[in-house]
Design a protein around this motif. Structure first.
Motif, PDB file in Angstrom:
ATOM      1  N   PRO A 219       0.817  -1.213   0.000  1.00 50.91           N
ATOM      2  CA  PRO A 219       0.000   0.000   0.000  1.00 50.91           C
ATOM      3  C   PRO A 219       0.851   1.263   0.000  1.00 50.91           C
ATOM      4  O   PRO A 219       1.853   1.357   0.707  1.00 50.91           O
ATOM      5  CB  PRO A 219      -0.815  -0.135   1.294  1.00 50.91           C
ATOM      6  CG  PRO A 219      -0.925  -1.609   1.507  1.00 50.91           C
ATOM      7  CD  PRO A 219       0.384  -2.170   1.047  1.00 50.91           C
ATOM      8  N   ALA A 258      -1.436   5.148 -10.571  1.00 45.97           N
ATOM      9  CA  ALA A 258      -2.285   5.159  -9.377  1.00 45.97           C
ATOM     10  C   ALA A 258      -1.492   4.588  -8.213  1.00 45.97           C
ATOM     11  O   ALA A 258      -0.467   3.933  -8.410  1.00 45.97           O
ATOM     12  CB  ALA A 258      -3.551   4.341  -9.615  1.00 45.97           C
ATOM     13  N   ARG A 259      -1.989   4.827  -7.024  1.00 48.12           N
ATOM     14  CA  ARG A 259      -1.336   4.285  -5.836  1.00 48.12           C
ATOM     15  C   ARG A 259      -2.046   3.016  -5.372  1.00 48.12           C
ATOM     16  O   ARG A 259      -3.261   2.881  -5.493  1.00 48.12           O
ATOM     17  CB  ARG A 259      -1.314   5.307  -4.691  1.00 48.12           C
ATOM     18  CG  ARG A 259      -0.427   6.498  -4.988  1.00 48.12           C
ATOM     19  CD  ARG A 259       0.067   7.198  -3.738  1.00 48.12           C
ATOM     20  NE  ARG A 259       0.957   8.307  -4.108  1.00 48.12           N
ATOM     21  CZ  ARG A 259       2.257   8.155  -4.303  1.00 48.12           C
ATOM     22  NH1 ARG A 259       2.819   6.970  -4.124  1.00 48.12           N
ATOM     23  NH2 ARG A 259       2.999   9.192  -4.651  1.00 48.12           N
ATOM     24  N   ARG A 261      -3.791   0.742  -2.966  1.00 47.52           N
ATOM     25  CA  ARG A 261      -4.563   0.920  -1.739  1.00 47.52           C
ATOM     26  C   ARG A 261      -4.410  -0.290  -0.821  1.00 47.52           C
ATOM     27  O   ARG A 261      -4.269  -0.136   0.399  1.00 47.52           O
ATOM     28  CB  ARG A 261      -6.033   1.129  -2.045  1.00 47.52           C
ATOM     29  CG  ARG A 261      -6.908   1.253  -0.803  1.00 47.52           C
ATOM     30  CD  ARG A 261      -8.375   1.383  -1.142  1.00 47.52           C
ATOM     31  NE  ARG A 261      -8.639   2.569  -1.939  1.00 47.52           N
ATOM     32  CZ  ARG A 261      -9.828   2.872  -2.443  1.00 47.52           C
ATOM     33  NH1 ARG A 261     -10.852   2.047  -2.242  1.00 47.52           N
ATOM     34  NH2 ARG A 261      -9.992   3.967  -3.141  1.00 47.52           N
ATOM     35  N   LEU A 285      -6.381  -0.438  -6.453  1.00 47.51           N
ATOM     36  CA  LEU A 285      -5.750   0.847  -6.699  1.00 47.51           C
ATOM     37  C   LEU A 285      -6.673   1.989  -6.268  1.00 47.51           C
ATOM     38  O   LEU A 285      -7.893   1.906  -6.434  1.00 47.51           O
ATOM     39  CB  LEU A 285      -5.403   0.994  -8.184  1.00 47.51           C
ATOM     40  CG  LEU A 285      -4.448  -0.062  -8.754  1.00 47.51           C
ATOM     41  CD1 LEU A 285      -4.266   0.147 -10.254  1.00 47.51           C
ATOM     42  CD2 LEU A 285      -3.106  -0.019  -8.033  1.00 47.51           C
ATOM     43  N   ASP A 286      -6.089   3.039  -5.747  1.00 52.27           N
ATOM     44  CA  ASP A 286      -6.864   4.189  -5.281  1.00 52.27           C
ATOM     45  C   ASP A 286      -7.673   4.829  -6.408  1.00 52.27           C
ATOM     46  O   ASP A 286      -7.150   5.051  -7.512  1.00 52.27           O
ATOM     47  CB  ASP A 286      -5.931   5.252  -4.684  1.00 52.27           C
ATOM     48  CG  ASP A 286      -5.651   5.019  -3.215  1.00 52.27           C
ATOM     49  OD1 ASP A 286      -6.429   4.310  -2.567  1.00 52.27           O
ATOM     50  OD2 ASP A 286      -4.631   5.547  -2.721  1.00 52.27           O
ATOM     51  N   ASP A 287      -8.935   5.109  -6.109  1.00 52.72           N
ATOM     52  CA  ASP A 287      -9.800   5.946  -6.956  1.00 52.72           C
ATOM     53  C   ASP A 287     -10.133   5.337  -8.320  1.00 52.72           C
ATOM     54  O   ASP A 287     -10.674   6.046  -9.181  1.00 52.72           O
ATOM     55  CB  ASP A 287      -9.173   7.334  -7.181  1.00 52.72           C
ATOM     56  CG  ASP A 287      -8.920   8.072  -5.871  1.00 52.72           C
ATOM     57  OD1 ASP A 287      -9.743   7.925  -4.957  1.00 52.72           O
ATOM     58  OD2 ASP A 287      -7.894   8.772  -5.764  1.00 52.72           O
ATOM     59  N   VAL A 303     -14.961  -2.099  -7.367  1.00 52.17           N
ATOM     60  CA  VAL A 303     -13.528  -1.834  -7.274  1.00 52.17           C
ATOM     61  C   VAL A 303     -12.804  -2.978  -7.990  1.00 52.17           C
ATOM     62  O   VAL A 303     -12.872  -4.124  -7.548  1.00 52.17           O
ATOM     63  CB  VAL A 303     -13.067  -1.754  -5.807  1.00 52.17           C
ATOM     64  CG1 VAL A 303     -11.555  -1.598  -5.724  1.00 52.17           C
ATOM     65  CG2 VAL A 303     -13.760  -0.605  -5.099  1.00 52.17           C
TER      66      VAL A 303
END
Length: 315
Positions: A219, A258-259, A261, A285-287, A303
């Protein structure tokens, strides 16, 4: 209540919600889950009006949901379901909410929670088997919603779920996909357009044995989603990599950064309710969510799970 995207609502208290539930802890066959209790008394905005959803259990297409919404930031943390990490967007019946104005005084929290025992007894149906909103969606949304029912697109625009141009694009994509499906049934292969593929044109190229890679992502790390061609080389004919699907909606994110999560190790099987432990952890992944662009503007916003072979670190 005729809620729209952006409306401010307050989640009712436990006593009020308890009064709406049957002996199974459900309203109109939709469970109110223990993970939702932490939102009681909170003020939140409507993220999407959940008037329809895509059927991921029997693959029947779109289903009609009545009097429900998704709230901004309200996703299931899996705490009462064995630590499931699917992070589903929770469904809220309008009876569990009330519209409020920003200057309305906030109520004090209720001191004696009485709802939890009812929810807990109906959540567990076996040693490693659970019931949740995702496993019960076919009961909560029993009616199919045909593609040709134009009222759903009017509702998308009227509620603020999608703009008119987005709805028009999605409708045209749906028409194209139906043409492709029909052409594969009635035309010889040589006359198929783009091999009869659905819009997005995702085609597995790896054959029966799909490759694997382990990056040990954690993460917070920044990654780039590999190119569409690179990912297609990892998929079999069913668009799977070691059992995990890659869909047209996910291909829209190819090339994006992306980061990470979370690493996903546990999830519920929606068909059986069994808690599954993944042999190879996946990545969230975030968002990045499924926006339903190629699927009738479904507001469910799954997601996606990503194989590490579909990603690369950004140094």
């Amino acid at each position: 209540m005729n809620l729209r995207v952006g409306d401010l609502v307050e989640v009712r208290g436990e006593e009020e919600i308890l009064a709406t539930l049957d002996e199974r802890g459900e309203l109109e066959s939709l469970p109110f889950m223990p993970e939702m209790l932490r939102f009681c008394g909170q003020r939140m905005t409507v993220h999407k009006v959940a008037h329809k959803l895509c059927d991921t259990i029997s693959r029947s297409g779109m289903r009609r949901m009545e009097r429900a919404v998704h709230l901004t930031g309200a996703r299931c943390d899996g705490g009462a379901h064995g630590g499931c990490q699917t992070a589903c967007s929770l469904y809220w019946k309008e009876a569990w909410l009330k519209r409020v104005e920003p200057d309305t005084p906030v109520r004090a929290p209720e001191p004696e929670p009485r709802l939890l025992p009812l929810l807990q007894v109906n959540t567990r149906s076996g040693a490693d088997t659970y019931s949740c909103q995702a496993t019960e969606l076919l009961r909560a949304a029993p009616a199919c919603l045909p593609f040709r029912d134009v009222r759903q697109y009017v509702t998308d625009v009227r509620t603020g779920n999608a703009g008119a141009l987005q709805v028009a694009r999605t409708f045209l994509v749906g028409l194209f996909n139906r043409f492709q499906g029909l052409s594969k049934k009635v035309l010889p292969r040589r006359l198929w357009f783009r091999k009869g593929l659905r819009w997005g044109f995702v085609e597995g190229r790896a054959g029966r044995a799909t490759p694997t890679a382990e990056l040990g992502l954690r993460p917070g790390e920044l990654v780039r989603i590999r190119s569409r061609d690179e990912i297609l080389d990892t998929l079999n004919d069913d668009l799977l990599n070691r059992g995990l699907g890659f869909e047209e909606e996910m291909a829209r994110y190819c090339g994006r950064t992306a980061r990470v999560r979370a690493r996903v190790e546990r999830c519920l099987d929606e068909k059986t309710g069994r808690l599954l432990s993944m042999k190879s952890p996946c990545i969230i992944l975030d968002d990045l969510v499924c926006e339903g662009v190629y699927n009738a503007n479904c507001p469910r916003e799954f997601v996606p799970f990503w194989r590490e072979i579909w990603l690369e670190r950004v140094e």
